[in-house]
Design a protein around this motif. Structure first.
Motif, PDB file in Angstrom:
ATOM      1  N   UNK A   1      15.659 -24.104   9.737  1.00 46.81           N
ATOM      2  CA  UNK A   1      16.773 -24.259   8.812  1.00 46.81           C
ATOM      3  C   UNK A   1      17.999 -24.524   9.664  1.00 46.81           C
ATOM      4  N   UNK A   2      18.777 -25.522   9.294  1.00 51.40           N
ATOM      5  CA  UNK A   2      20.013 -25.834  10.010  1.00 51.40           C
ATOM      6  C   UNK A   2      21.152 -25.160   9.244  1.00 51.40           C
ATOM      7  N   UNK A   3      21.969 -24.405   9.962  1.00 50.62           N
ATOM      8  CA  UNK A   3      23.074 -23.677   9.345  1.00 50.62           C
ATOM      9  C   UNK A   3      24.380 -24.031  10.039  1.00 50.62           C
ATOM     10  N   UNK A   4      25.385 -24.281   9.242  1.00 50.01           N
ATOM     11  CA  UNK A   4      26.744 -24.482   9.745  1.00 50.01           C
ATOM     12  C   UNK A   4      27.535 -23.225   9.407  1.00 50.01           C
ATOM     13  N   UNK A   5      28.205 -22.674  10.385  1.00 48.55           N
ATOM     14  CA  UNK A   5      29.020 -21.475  10.191  1.00 48.55           C
ATOM     15  C   UNK A   5      30.437 -21.814  10.625  1.00 48.55           C
ATOM     16  N   UNK A   6      31.398 -21.449   9.785  1.00 45.49           N
ATOM     17  CA  UNK A   6      32.792 -21.786  10.078  1.00 45.49           C
ATOM     18  C   UNK A   6      33.732 -20.726   9.507  1.00 45.49           C
ATOM     19  N   UNK A   7      34.941 -20.661  10.036  1.00 47.34           N
ATOM     20  CA  UNK A   7      35.913 -19.725   9.470  1.00 47.34           C
ATOM     21  C   UNK A   7      36.255 -20.144   8.042  1.00 47.34           C
ATOM     22  N   UNK A   8      36.356 -19.185   7.150  1.00 47.02           N
ATOM     23  CA  UNK A   8      36.696 -19.483   5.760  1.00 47.02           C
ATOM     24  C   UNK A   8      38.150 -19.935   5.633  1.00 47.02           C
ATOM     25  N   UNK A   9      38.994 -19.399   6.471  1.00 46.24           N
ATOM     26  CA  UNK A   9      40.412 -19.749   6.413  1.00 46.24           C
ATOM     27  C   UNK A   9      40.584 -21.233   6.735  1.00 46.24           C
ATOM     28  N   UNK A  10      41.215 -21.946   5.856  1.00 52.16           N
ATOM     29  CA  UNK A  10      41.480 -23.362   6.067  1.00 52.16           C
ATOM     30  C   UNK A  10      40.345 -24.281   5.660  1.00 52.16           C
ATOM     31  N   UNK A  11      39.212 -23.720   5.254  1.00 51.16           N
ATOM     32  CA  UNK A  11      38.091 -24.545   4.815  1.00 51.16           C
ATOM     33  C   UNK A  11      38.277 -24.865   3.341  1.00 51.16           C
ATOM     34  N   UNK A  12      38.420 -26.139   3.030  1.00 46.97           N
ATOM     35  CA  UNK A  12      38.668 -26.541   1.652  1.00 46.97           C
ATOM     36  C   UNK A  12      37.365 -26.878   0.938  1.00 46.97           C
ATOM     37  N   UNK A  13      37.419 -26.885  -0.380  1.00 46.64           N
ATOM     38  CA  UNK A  13      36.265 -27.278  -1.186  1.00 46.64           C
ATOM     39  C   UNK A  13      35.866 -28.714  -0.858  1.00 46.64           C
ATOM     40  N   UNK A  14      36.841 -29.567  -0.649  1.00 41.92           N
ATOM     41  CA  UNK A  14      36.574 -30.966  -0.292  1.00 41.92           C
ATOM     42  C   UNK A  14      35.821 -31.055   1.036  1.00 41.92           C
ATOM     43  N   UNK A  15      36.238 -30.261   2.000  1.00 39.83           N
ATOM     44  CA  UNK A  15      35.553 -30.254   3.301  1.00 39.83           C
ATOM     45  C   UNK A  15      34.122 -29.760   3.155  1.00 39.83           C
ATOM     46  N   UNK A  16      33.916 -28.725   2.340  1.00 43.25           N
ATOM     47  CA  UNK A  16      32.566 -28.195   2.134  1.00 43.25           C
ATOM     48  C   UNK A  16      31.654 -29.212   1.461  1.00 43.25           C
ATOM     49  N   UNK A  17      32.192 -29.962   0.522  1.00 43.78           N
ATOM     50  CA  UNK A  17      31.396 -31.001  -0.142  1.00 43.78           C
ATOM     51  C   UNK A  17      30.970 -32.060   0.875  1.00 43.78           C
ATOM     52  N   UNK A  18      31.893 -32.498   1.702  1.00 49.39           N
ATOM     53  CA  UNK A  18      31.575 -33.498   2.722  1.00 49.39           C
ATOM     54  C   UNK A  18      30.585 -32.982   3.749  1.00 49.39           C
ATOM     55  N   UNK A  19      30.778 -31.748   4.207  1.00 47.75           N
ATOM     56  CA  UNK A  19      29.858 -31.153   5.172  1.00 47.75           C
ATOM     57  C   UNK A  19      28.471 -30.951   4.570  1.00 47.75           C
ATOM     58  N   UNK A  20      28.426 -30.551   3.308  1.00 47.41           N
ATOM     59  CA  UNK A  20      27.138 -30.374   2.623  1.00 47.41           C
ATOM     60  C   UNK A  20      26.375 -31.681   2.559  1.00 47.41           C
ATOM     61  N   UNK A  21      27.064 -32.744   2.202  1.00 45.18           N
ATOM     62  CA  UNK A  21      26.414 -34.055   2.109  1.00 45.18           C
ATOM     63  C   UNK A  21      25.885 -34.491   3.471  1.00 45.18           C
ATOM     64  N   UNK A  22      26.668 -34.306   4.516  1.00 44.81           N
ATOM     65  CA  UNK A  22      26.229 -34.688   5.861  1.00 44.81           C
ATOM     66  C   UNK A  22      25.078 -33.815   6.333  1.00 44.81           C
ATOM     67  N   UNK A  23      25.142 -32.536   6.044  1.00 46.62           N
ATOM     68  CA  UNK A  23      24.062 -31.622   6.412  1.00 46.62           C
ATOM     69  C   UNK A  23      22.757 -32.041   5.735  1.00 46.62           C
TER      70      UNK A  23
END
Length: 64
Positions: free
Chosen positions: A22-44
């Motif tokens: 399983x590939x997991x991306x871990x990042x600080x929640x502070x400053x992480x936007x919903x838009x960024x999560x959508x883009x990262x999810x698609x790339x993942x």
């Protein structure tokens, strides 16, 4: 759950029945936007799909 941390994960499949990783991306929640999560999810998902295909996985028509 870890306060202040957000993560995304996606499985990598093989031609067999095993789930090798399983590939997991871990990042600080502070400053992480919903838009960024959508883009990262698609790339993942694109990346883990490509890994799965390299390992011989062929999704069923209802999985695609």
């Amino acid at each position: 759950m870890i306060p202040g941390v957000t993560s995304l994960a996606a499985p990598v499949f093989t031609a067999g029945e095993s789930l090798p990783l399983v590939v997991t991306l871990v990042m600080p929640a502070r400053g992480t936007t919903e838009e960024a999560l959508v883009g990262l999810s698609a790339e993942l998902l694109r990346s883990t799909r490509a890994m799965s295909e390299e390992l011989g996985y062929a999704p069923h028509s209802d999985d695609a």
